[in-house]
Write an enzyme that holds these catalytic residues in place. Structure first.
Site, PDB file in Angstrom:
ATOM      1  N   ARG A  27       0.863  -1.183   0.000  1.00  0.00           N
ATOM      2  CA  ARG A  27       0.000   0.000   0.000  1.00  0.00           C
ATOM      3  C   ARG A  27       0.899   1.232   0.000  1.00  0.00           C
ATOM      4  NH1 ARG A  27      -2.004  -3.641   3.847  1.00  0.00           N
ATOM      5  NH2 ARG A  27      -4.137  -4.367   3.493  1.00  0.00           N
ATOM      6  N   LEU A  76      -4.670   0.111  -4.472  1.00  0.00           N
ATOM      7  CA  LEU A  76      -5.606  -0.790  -5.147  1.00  0.00           C
ATOM      8  C   LEU A  76      -7.044  -0.327  -5.040  1.00  0.00           C
ATOM      9  CD1 LEU A  76      -4.122  -4.280  -4.175  1.00  0.00           C
ATOM     10  CD2 LEU A  76      -3.739  -2.943  -6.253  1.00  0.00           C
ATOM     11  N   HIS A 117      -6.672 -14.982  14.325  1.00  0.00           N
ATOM     12  CA  HIS A 117      -5.211 -15.058  14.386  1.00  0.00           C
ATOM     13  C   HIS A 117      -4.797 -16.498  14.637  1.00  0.00           C
ATOM     14  CE1 HIS A 117      -4.124 -10.876  13.960  1.00  0.00           C
ATOM     15  NE2 HIS A 117      -5.046 -10.529  14.842  1.00  0.00           N
ATOM     16  N   ASN A 124      -6.635 -18.722  17.041  1.00  0.00           N
ATOM     17  CA  ASN A 124      -8.000 -19.081  16.655  1.00  0.00           C
ATOM     18  C   ASN A 124      -8.007 -20.218  15.639  1.00  0.00           C
ATOM     19  OD1 ASN A 124      -8.071 -15.636  16.644  1.00  0.00           O
ATOM     20  ND2 ASN A 124      -9.259 -16.762  18.161  1.00  0.00           N
ATOM     21  N   ASP A 155       0.042 -19.947  11.730  1.00  0.00           N
ATOM     22  CA  ASP A 155       0.494 -18.880  10.830  1.00  0.00           C
ATOM     23  C   ASP A 155       1.557 -19.371   9.854  1.00  0.00           C
ATOM     24  OD1 ASP A 155      -1.161 -16.885  11.693  1.00  0.00           O
ATOM     25  OD2 ASP A 155       0.348 -15.772  12.811  1.00  0.00           O
TER      26      ASP A 155
END
Length: 397
Positions: A47, A71, A136, A139, A166
């Site tokens: 970004r 975007l 995350h 979870n 992750d």
């Protein structure tokens, strides 16, 4: 070693593979870094730096370059579509529906580039009750069933930092999916969409746990009372007299016998190794013995044996340990930062990670756009429209 000669870079396993990685949190950057370490040309799509969301804290950008796009502006989304026409892989880490709202869903991008591998890396996957929910690592670990197996007796389940869901279930599994899809594309000539769910990834990693539940003595006891979950005295971590720790994994009888010998005990005077009722007392006995010597002293006793006893090393100690140094298991970049060498090691086309610093947001925007066929005039117009960011704007733009 992390110096890349042009010849070595060209020889790496993924050399020539063009990857676009939409900037995100931990798992997607690891996936992109794995591909970059093994030779892929990875571009991180950031970004714009003026956006609060741009501060993603990515520390896994080794070997990548950065292009900064907005975007949310039609012009920025159009740039990504054009980049995808010349790319082999797109890694996107957003919740289900985000890319579709931007007009960048797989049905659009694969129509324009049928060879594109579109990897969607999310916590809960592209379908199902939680597909649009936030989450995350803890979870995803919980929903996979794995978290219920982690923890000591009479304690709550605990997550081992955010490694399992992750990074292992997410980043590594997604990289595996990408390499598999690239291999298949070599036969079919067609790309495809990868639905990489961290819940499913970490569940798949735990296949051994699922398939061994009925093995007596392995997982049939409550959490924290089994062979491999801190129940057994011979598969445990013990504190030494200097406040450090030793890891014990003497499962097989021949290894257990060497553990007992190293501890100065007599096997004939002890309960049977697999006597579960005696495990709590044996743990107390082992703990009291380990507490009598320093970590270095225990290393001097066990290093030359097959007792499966090793020191618990800090990051600094791991990087300087003799075994790891002999294998060059850790590398240092230009800033002096130490990190693990890419694994596994390939004999003929090994990964040679970049030593350069991580890229700044938008540092390579112009360079990348030129490579993908944009003209300087088009780049200048995109910049004036605030659809892109150039770190070092050239005077002629």
């Amino acid at each position: 070693m992390c110096w890349r000669s042009p010849a070595a870079a060209a020889a790496m396993a993924l050399s020539g593979v063009r990857v676009l990685e939409l900037a995100g949190l931990a798992p997607a950057p690891l996936c992109g870094m794995i591909l970059a370490d093994f030779g892929a040309q990875v571009v991180r799509v950031d970004r714009l730096s003026r956006s609060a969301a741009s501060a993603h804290g990515d520390v896994q950008s080794r070997g990548k370059r950065s292009v900064a796009l907005d975007l949310k502006r039609p012009q920025g989304a159009a740039v990504l579509r054009r980049l995808c026409r010349g790319a082999d892989v797109l890694i996107e880490p957003f919740r289900h529906g985000v890319m579709e709202r931007l007009g960048l869903g797989p049905e659009v991008l694969l129509q324009e580039n049928p060879r594109l591998i579109y990897a969607r890396l999310t916590g809960f996957g592209q379908t199902g009750k939680y597909a649009k929910s936030a989450g995350h690592d803890i979870n995803y670990l919980a929903l996979s069933g794995v978290l219920s197996k982690l923890g000591r007796k009479n304690e709550n389940p605990y997550a081992p930092v955010n490694l399992l869901a992750d990074f292992a279930g997410g980043g590594v599994m997604c990289a595996l999916g990408i390499v598999t899809a690239l291999f298949e594309r070599a036969r079919s000539g067609r790309g495809q969409v990868i639905d990489a769910s961290m819940v499913e990834g970490v569940a798949y990693l735990s296949s051994f746990l699922w398939k061994s539940q009925k093995i007596v003595g392995l997982w049939n006891q409550p959490r924290g009372e089994n062979l491999l979950d801190s129940g057994a005295p011979f598969y445990e971590v013990y504190r030494t007299s200097d406040g450090k720790f030793m890891a014990v994994g003497a499962i097989e009888p021949k290894f257990y016998n060497q553990l007992i010998k190293g501890l100065g005990l007599n096997l004939d005077e002890l309960p049977a190794q697999m006597s579960l009722l005696d495990w709590p007392e044996m743990k107390k006995k082992f703990a009291s013995i380990f507490a009598q010597k320093t970590q270095a002293e225990w290393c001097s006793i066990f290093d030359s044996t097959d007792a499966c006893v090793t020191p618990v090393l800090s990051f600094d100690d791991a990087a300087s340990h003799q075994h790891n140094k002999e294998r060059s298991s850790f590398i240092k970049n230009e800033q002096g930062e130490i990190s693990p060498r890419p694994a596994p090691v390939l004999s003929r086309t090994p990964a040679i990670p970049s030593c350069k610093r991580d890229p700044f947001i938008g540092e390579h925007t112009e360079e990348i756009l030129l490579e993908y066929g944009f003209t300087k005039q088009e780049i200048a117009k995109l910049y004036s429209d605030k659809a892109i960011e150039l770190k070092n704007l050239k005077a002629n733009l």
